[in-house]
Design a protein around this motif. Structure first.
Motif, PDB file in Angstrom:
ATOM      1  N   PRO A  20       0.817  -1.220   0.000  1.00  0.00           N
ATOM      2  CA  PRO A  20       0.000   0.000   0.000  1.00  0.00           C
ATOM      3  C   PRO A  20       0.841   1.255   0.000  1.00  0.00           C
ATOM      4  CG  PRO A  20      -0.859  -1.585   1.562  1.00  0.00           C
ATOM      5  CD  PRO A  20       0.440  -2.126   1.058  1.00  0.00           C
ATOM      6  N   TYR A  82     -11.354   2.004  11.640  1.00  0.00           N
ATOM      7  CA  TYR A  82     -12.323   1.762  10.577  1.00  0.00           C
ATOM      8  C   TYR A  82     -13.762   2.026  11.007  1.00  0.00           C
ATOM      9  CZ  TYR A  82      -8.649   0.122   7.550  1.00  0.00           C
ATOM     10  OH  TYR A  82      -7.512   0.082   6.757  1.00  0.00           O
ATOM     11  N   LYS A 104      -6.439   3.415  -0.832  1.00  0.00           N
ATOM     12  CA  LYS A 104      -5.751   2.955   0.370  1.00  0.00           C
ATOM     13  C   LYS A 104      -5.016   1.640   0.153  1.00  0.00           C
ATOM     14  CE  LYS A 104      -7.461   3.380   4.482  1.00  0.00           C
ATOM     15  NZ  LYS A 104      -6.551   4.394   5.035  1.00  0.00           N
ATOM     16  N   PHE A 105      -5.566   0.733  -0.669  1.00  0.00           N
ATOM     17  CA  PHE A 105      -5.009  -0.624  -0.725  1.00  0.00           C
ATOM     18  C   PHE A 105      -4.425  -1.026  -2.076  1.00  0.00           C
ATOM     19  CE2 PHE A 105      -7.782  -0.750   2.965  1.00  0.00           C
ATOM     20  CZ  PHE A 105      -6.987  -1.407   3.878  1.00  0.00           C
ATOM     21  N   ASP A 108      -3.578  -4.639  -3.410  1.00  0.00           N
ATOM     22  CA  ASP A 108      -3.858  -5.613  -2.351  1.00  0.00           C
ATOM     23  C   ASP A 108      -5.336  -5.701  -2.003  1.00  0.00           C
ATOM     24  OD1 ASP A 108      -1.196  -6.269  -2.149  1.00  0.00           O
ATOM     25  OD2 ASP A 108      -0.779  -4.770  -0.610  1.00  0.00           O
ATOM     26  N   ILE A 109      -6.187  -5.168  -2.868  1.00  0.00           N
ATOM     27  CA  ILE A 109      -7.631  -5.251  -2.673  1.00  0.00           C
ATOM     28  C   ILE A 109      -8.266  -5.772  -3.956  1.00  0.00           C
ATOM     29  CG2 ILE A 109      -8.059  -2.867  -3.431  1.00  0.00           C
ATOM     30  CD1 ILE A 109     -10.270  -2.685  -1.322  1.00  0.00           C
ATOM     31  N   ARG A 208      -5.212  -7.800   1.334  1.00  0.00           N
ATOM     32  CA  ARG A 208      -5.324  -7.048   2.591  1.00  0.00           C
ATOM     33  C   ARG A 208      -6.717  -6.434   2.753  1.00  0.00           C
ATOM     34  NH1 ARG A 208       0.254  -5.920   1.591  1.00  0.00           N
ATOM     35  NH2 ARG A 208       1.525  -6.687   3.335  1.00  0.00           N
ATOM     36  N   ALA A 209      -7.506  -6.462   1.680  1.00  0.00           N
ATOM     37  CA  ALA A 209      -8.865  -5.932   1.747  1.00  0.00           C
ATOM     38  C   ALA A 209      -9.676  -6.505   0.585  1.00  0.00           C
ATOM     39  CB  ALA A 209      -8.857  -4.407   1.696  1.00  0.00           C
TER      40      ALA A 209
END
Length: 454
Positions: A20, A82, A104-105, A108-109, A208-209
């Motif tokens: 990120p 969150y 944000k991710f 990784d999302i 990660r998300a």
């Protein structure tokens, strides 16, 4: 020295491509040139590269390159709140929420894709102008229309969906032991666990998300408290452990009406099954079209009681209803406000319906719904049943209701043909045994046709 340092820095920077942005900035600002003399462990708290190169030998790296850069104070990364972020984004648009998630991710999302809502997610992700990933669970038992829909979506958006498949050995064991359709006999949870939940768990371990298409109005009884973003309460991400995965639900506050207005306006691909009456679409053996007056989730696992209409993918968002399974909460049966409350619908007690069932020569025919106020399918047909009662007022047909959950459920199953909520019975004028309404249609015209036929 310059050559060796530049190479080391370049190798370190290349390893940050899947990290990120906030972590990348932190690593760059606190970077220290690796040292053979013992400084190499000084920054191990940083995110490790995905494809790290083997450590170079002392004979290759010149001695001058072992001189460390000046110490830089380490920054402390505060964990994201969150719950606070969800409150800030509560009134935000779907586009704004997805843009925030992708910002944000980064890589990784990924968007979890399966149905109409998920096309809305993909369309909004495209509108952000940011790169995005999409994955889907192929259970091996989807409709052919669904597979063609996946292919159309890939071509329309110029993407490749990352498919996750169930473990072949697990599927083989289930089918050999219990057959191809065991879920009709002992419930769908085991099959869903093998074909959906475990593959999802594997997919999420590489992220990660993730972004889902959950909505509060999909299932008011179980999904009414979904936040737009949260720490995932059920699954783990690539870093493992509680809190290692963030779950985004950008459509949490959208309605089904909003979704379909968006789909029509944007002219995006849809599953051909929607044109055949399907609303919520899952595996072929477990999904059927929704009939008039039915809730959209009622087309899923239709042979089971209302409480079982979930597969486990969103277990952490499902309100725990063990206490309401029998209509109880801390010993009280008044957890939900009552329904079908109108002067034209008679509220029958246990004694009242027992007397009605015993009569062999009734003066008036009765139409009675066996219900539970917490059941979203009972809630979905409330309007049509109340309208029916108004139409039948003064016709000689009495309309009633009997709350058949809690302590009355066993009696209703044994004596009143209760299978699932709602169950509708017609007690004819000159017959002892009631006739069960077997159709899934719950609109006024279908009810009237049933009454008139009897």
């Amino acid at each position: 020295m310059a050559l060796a340092s530049s190479s080391a820095i370049s190798a370190s920077f290349s390893s940050l491509s899947l990290v990120p942005q906030e972590f990348r900035a932190l690593q760059i600002s606190s970077f220290v040139v690796p040292s053979v003399a013992g400084n190499s462990a000084r920054r191990r708290w940083l995110v490790k590269p995905v494809n790290a190169e083997r450590k170079r030998s002392d004979s290759i790296v010149p001695l001058a390159a072992t001189v460390a850069a000046p110490e830089v104070a380490e920054k402390v990364v505060e964990p994201e709140d969150y719950q606070k972020l969800a409150e800030e984004l509560e009134e935000a648009s779907t586009l704004a929420i997805i843009d925030k998630a992708l910002e944000k991710f980064g890589n990784d999302i990924a968007i979890a894709f399966s149905g109409a809502e998920d096309v809305v997610l993909i369309e909004n992700a495209k509108l952000t102008g940011r790169p995005f990933r999409v994955f889907s669970l192929d259970t091996g038992r989807l409709n052919s229309e669904t597979y063609r829909f996946f292919d159309t979506v890939e071509k329309h958006y110029g993407i490749r969906i990352e498919y996750m498949f169930p473990d072949a050995v697990e599927v083989q064991g289930l089918v050999r032991t219990k057959g191809l359709f065991s879920f009709y006999e002992d419930g769908h949870q085991e099959c869903c666990r093998v074909r959906k939940v475990r593959p999802l768990r594997r997919a999420l371990k590489g992220l990660r998300a993730w972004i889902t298409g959950q909505r509060k109005d999909q299932s008011p009884g179980t999904r009414s408290e979904i936040p737009v973003v949260q720490v995932d309460p059920s699954f783990e991400g690539m870093d493992s452990g509680i809190g290692s995965l963030v779950k985004w639900n950008p459509l949490a506050n959208a309605s089904g009406h909003d979704i379909w207005n968006f789909l029509r306006t944007m002219n995006v691909p849809i599953n051909a099954l929607h044109l055949q009456g399907y609303v919520s679409i899952g595996c072929e053996p477990c999904t059927r079209p929704v009939l008039p007056g039915q809730h959209e989730r009622e087309g899923r696992w239709w042979w089971e009681d209302a409480m079982a209409k979930e597969c486990g993918l969103h277990k952490g968002n499902i309100k725990q209803e063990a206490e309401t399974q029998n209509g109880k909460a801390n010993g009280s049966t008044q957890l939900n406000a009552d329904i079908f409350s109108t002067e034209n619908v008679v509220n029958l007690s246990r004694t009242g319906i027992e007397n009605l069932a015993r009569l062999e020569d009734r003066k008036e025919p009765w139409l009675v719904v066996l219900y539970a106020p917490w059941c979203r399918f009972c809630q979905a047909m409330e309007g049509s049943y109340v309208e029916l009662a108004e139409k039948l007022a003064g016709s000689g047909v009495k309309v009633g209701k009997f709350r058949a959950d809690g302590e009355q459920k066993e009696f209703a199953e044994r004596e009143l043909q209760l299978g699932s909520f709602p169950t509708i019975l017609f007690f004819p004028k000159h017959s002892a045994r009631p006739v069960k309404y077997s159709s899934g249609k719950r609109d006024v015209d279908s009810f009237m046709a049933f009454v008139n036929a009897l």
